[in-house]
Motif scaffolding. Structure first.
Motif, PDB file in Angstrom:
ATOM      1  N   ASN A 175       8.381  36.172  69.859  1.00 31.95           N
ATOM      2  CA  ASN A 175       8.214  37.550  69.206  1.00 31.95           C
ATOM      3  C   ASN A 175       8.331  37.335  67.742  1.00 31.95           C
ATOM      4  OD1 ASN A 175       7.704  39.763  71.288  1.00 31.95           O
ATOM      5  ND2 ASN A 175       9.438  38.555  71.874  1.00 31.95           N
ATOM      6  N   SER A 176       7.870  37.948  66.706  1.00 31.86           N
ATOM      7  CA  SER A 176       7.882  37.751  65.370  1.00 31.86           C
ATOM      8  C   SER A 176       8.864  39.023  64.871  1.00 31.86           C
ATOM      9  CB  SER A 176       6.532  38.154  64.554  1.00 31.86           C
ATOM     10  OG  SER A 176       5.896  36.916  64.875  1.00 31.86           O
ATOM     11  N   ILE A 177       9.502  38.771  63.968  1.00 33.82           N
ATOM     12  CA  ILE A 177      10.468  39.655  62.957  1.00 33.82           C
ATOM     13  C   ILE A 177       9.681  39.654  61.564  1.00 33.82           C
ATOM     14  CG2 ILE A 177      12.564  40.479  62.136  1.00 33.82           C
ATOM     15  CD1 ILE A 177      13.919  39.217  64.438  1.00 33.82           C
ATOM     16  N   ALA A 178       9.226  40.744  61.063  1.00 31.32           N
ATOM     17  CA  ALA A 178       8.529  41.041  59.964  1.00 31.32           C
ATOM     18  C   ALA A 178       9.471  42.022  59.096  1.00 31.32           C
ATOM     19  CB  ALA A 178       7.185  41.629  60.172  1.00 31.32           C
ATOM     20  N   PRO A 179      10.251  41.129  58.366  1.00 30.87           N
ATOM     21  CA  PRO A 179      11.088  41.900  57.457  1.00 30.87           C
ATOM     22  C   PRO A 179      10.296  42.234  56.205  1.00 30.87           C
ATOM     23  CG  PRO A 179      12.030  39.732  58.126  1.00 30.87           C
ATOM     24  CD  PRO A 179      10.773  39.753  58.274  1.00 30.87           C
ATOM     25  N   ALA A 180      10.993  43.320  55.387  1.00 26.39           N
ATOM     26  CA  ALA A 180      10.735  43.626  53.964  1.00 26.39           C
ATOM     27  C   ALA A 180      11.933  43.423  53.264  1.00 26.39           C
ATOM     28  CB  ALA A 180      10.054  44.983  53.796  1.00 26.39           C
ATOM     29  N   MET A 181      12.614  44.618  52.840  1.00 24.82           N
ATOM     30  CA  MET A 181      13.676  44.522  51.877  1.00 24.82           C
ATOM     31  C   MET A 181      15.050  44.380  52.638  1.00 24.82           C
ATOM     32  SD  MET A 181      14.079  44.278  48.774  1.00 24.82           S
ATOM     33  CE  MET A 181      15.501  43.017  49.061  1.00 24.82           C
ATOM     34  N   ILE A 182      15.450  43.134  53.227  1.00 25.59           N
ATOM     35  CA  ILE A 182      16.362  42.851  53.981  1.00 25.59           C
ATOM     36  C   ILE A 182      17.770  42.632  52.833  1.00 25.59           C
ATOM     37  CG2 ILE A 182      17.644  41.622  55.715  1.00 25.59           C
ATOM     38  CD1 ILE A 182      15.040  43.106  56.354  1.00 25.59           C
ATOM     39  N   LEU A 183      17.470  41.893  51.939  1.00 23.89           N
ATOM     40  CA  LEU A 183      18.547  41.397  51.063  1.00 23.89           C
ATOM     41  C   LEU A 183      18.112  41.245  49.656  1.00 23.89           C
ATOM     42  CD1 LEU A 183      21.698  41.396  51.961  1.00 23.89           C
ATOM     43  CD2 LEU A 183      21.228  38.910  52.371  1.00 23.89           C
ATOM     44  N   PHE A 184      18.567  41.517  48.658  1.00 26.50           N
ATOM     45  CA  PHE A 184      18.128  41.194  47.226  1.00 26.50           C
ATOM     46  C   PHE A 184      18.720  39.405  47.242  1.00 26.50           C
ATOM     47  CE2 PHE A 184      15.977  44.556  45.828  1.00 26.50           C
ATOM     48  CZ  PHE A 184      16.738  45.749  46.024  1.00 26.50           C
ATOM     49  N   ASN A 185      18.274  38.931  46.170  1.00 33.24           N
ATOM     50  CA  ASN A 185      18.616  37.521  45.747  1.00 33.24           C
ATOM     51  C   ASN A 185      19.491  37.974  44.609  1.00 33.24           C
ATOM     52  OD1 ASN A 185      17.610  35.191  47.117  1.00 33.24           O
ATOM     53  ND2 ASN A 185      15.819  36.486  47.452  1.00 33.24           N
ATOM     54  N   GLU A 186      20.530  37.066  44.303  1.00 36.76           N
ATOM     55  CA  GLU A 186      21.422  37.183  43.302  1.00 36.76           C
ATOM     56  C   GLU A 186      20.797  37.273  41.815  1.00 36.76           C
ATOM     57  OE1 GLU A 186      24.681  34.151  45.310  1.00 36.76           O
ATOM     58  OE2 GLU A 186      23.765  33.588  43.494  1.00 36.76           O
ATOM     59  N   HIS A 187      19.491  36.690  41.701  1.00 35.83           N
ATOM     60  CA  HIS A 187      18.782  36.552  40.509  1.00 35.83           C
ATOM     61  C   HIS A 187      18.122  37.899  40.248  1.00 35.83           C
ATOM     62  CE1 HIS A 187      16.163  34.629  43.342  1.00 35.83           C
ATOM     63  NE2 HIS A 187      15.232  35.536  42.470  1.00 35.83           N
ATOM     64  N   ASP A 188      18.056  38.872  41.164  1.00 36.95           N
ATOM     65  CA  ASP A 188      17.283  39.976  41.118  1.00 36.95           C
ATOM     66  C   ASP A 188      17.566  40.965  40.105  1.00 36.95           C
ATOM     67  OD1 ASP A 188      15.266  38.986  43.168  1.00 36.95           O
ATOM     68  OD2 ASP A 188      16.469  40.104  44.789  1.00 36.95           O
ATOM     69  N   ASP A 189      16.918  41.376  39.078  1.00 39.22           N
ATOM     70  CA  ASP A 189      17.573  42.287  38.019  1.00 39.22           C
ATOM     71  C   ASP A 189      17.394  43.740  38.450  1.00 39.22           C
ATOM     72  OD1 ASP A 189      14.890  41.488  35.739  1.00 39.22           O
ATOM     73  OD2 ASP A 189      14.885  43.053  37.613  1.00 39.22           O
ATOM     74  N   ASP A 190      17.841  44.665  37.795  1.00 39.57           N
ATOM     75  CA  ASP A 190      17.945  46.099  38.306  1.00 39.57           C
ATOM     76  C   ASP A 190      16.438  46.543  38.340  1.00 39.57           C
ATOM     77  OD1 ASP A 190      20.971  47.145  36.492  1.00 39.57           O
ATOM     78  OD2 ASP A 190      20.525  46.257  38.439  1.00 39.57           O
TER      79      ASP A 190
END
Ligand SMILES: NC(=O)C1=CN([C@@H]2O[C@H](COP(=O)(O)OP(=O)(O)OC[C@H]3O[C@@H](n4cnc5c(N)ncnc54)[C@H](OP(=O)(O)O)[C@@H]3O)[C@@H](O)[C@H]2O)C=CC1
Ligand SMILES: Nc1nc2c(c(=O)[nH]1)N=C([C@H](O)[C@@H](O)CO)CN2
Length: 238
Positions: A175-190
């Motif tokens: 099976n596949s798991i198709a995520p979207a917004m699970i976890l931001f990355n450290e460099h992601d700004d506001d």
């Protein structure tokens, strides 16, 4: 009963959370990593078997397969490792970007699944058999303007889900798991975070627990195969 679970990309984030969870559950973990973070030592101290494996290197993949063949009760393979390369990746041509995306997200899972298929069938447990889980992405079905090669490779990975599900039934579910917004990355700004959250009707990060529990469900299912599970906050309804 202690089982062996092969997880690619355990050095951080979702891969590290999955490896940690299965170790806590008393299973053996065979984890691959590219960069040797302190987290790799932590997992080793907790009993994981770790192997450095650059997934664009056939010799490294062959060494991983050889190691996996020696481990008892291998009943789960989780293809988590991934490079989220943008189409304007520095110092890379479009050809190099597409080659990298297809090898990491399609070639490596294809090589590993084919080589370990017989062992997965042989080691299938009597609850849910054996399982393969491919981490794709919501953009596999929608495309992406800035990560076209990445999105195409994730769509191809889901196609492998369909093929391997047919090939390996009934002993192995795929099976596949198709995520979207699970976890931001450290460099992601506001600004990025506000924009990313606004894409879903449930504007939040799903978090690691959501993914761990879905992996556990799919591992134990006796009747789900060849399917993709979206974890995307209802993006398709926005
Ligand atoms: N986080 C999210 O919100 C989302 C995640 N996903 C998917 O979920 C999965 C896990 O996501 P996440 O934890 O954020 O992923 P990360 O990008 O944080 O980590 C992926 C891991 O894969 C490893 N990796 C990357 N390229 C290679 C390579 N060529 N050879 C070997 N290992 C490699 C990385 O190693 P290194 O640390 O050395 O770079 C890293 O440890 C991925 O498949 C991702 O595409 C999909 C949509 C959203
Ligand atoms: N290998 C990775 N793939 C993806 C990541 C990531 O951090 N590593 N992140 C995303 C984003 O969260 C995106 O889904 C937000 O819209 C996608 N893939």
């Amino acid at each position: 009963m202690s089982r062996t679970i092969l997880i690619t990309g355990v050095g951080k984030r979702i891969g590290f959370a999955l490896a940690s969870y299965f170790l806590e559950q008393g299973h053996k973990v065979l984890g691959t990593y590219r960069t040797h973070y302190p987290s790799i030592e932590q997992l080793a101290q907790r009993g994981a078997t770790l192997i450095q494996c650059e997934l664009t290197d056939d010799n490294a993949i062959a060494a991983l397969i050889k190691q996996a063949q020696t481990m008892d009760n291998l009943d789960t393979i989780i293809h988590n490792a991934s490079d989220w390369l943008p189409d304007n990746a520095h110092n890379m041509s479009p050809s190099q970007i597409m080659q990298q995306m297809m090898q990491v997200h399609v070639g490596a899972p294809y090589q590993i699944n084919l080589a370990l298929a017989a062992k997965l069938k042989q080691d299938a447990n009597d609850i849910g058999g054996s399982s393969i889980i491919h981490f794709t992405d919501y953009v596999a079905e929608k495309g992406s303007k800035k990560h076209m090669a990445y999105a195409a490779s994730k769509a191809a990975l889901h196609n492998l889900t369909l093929s391997f599900a047919s090939l390996l039934a009934p002993q192995v579910t795929v099976n596949s798991i198709a995520p979207a917004m699970i976890l931001f990355n450290e460099h992601d700004d506001d600004a990025y975070k506000v924009n990313a959250l606004a894409k879903a009707i449930l504007p939040k990060e799903a978090g690691l627990e959501e993914i761990v529990q879905l992996v556990e469900y799919l591992r134990n299912s006796q009747y789900v195969t060849g399917r993709s599970y979206a974890v995307d906050g209802g993006r398709h309804l926005r």
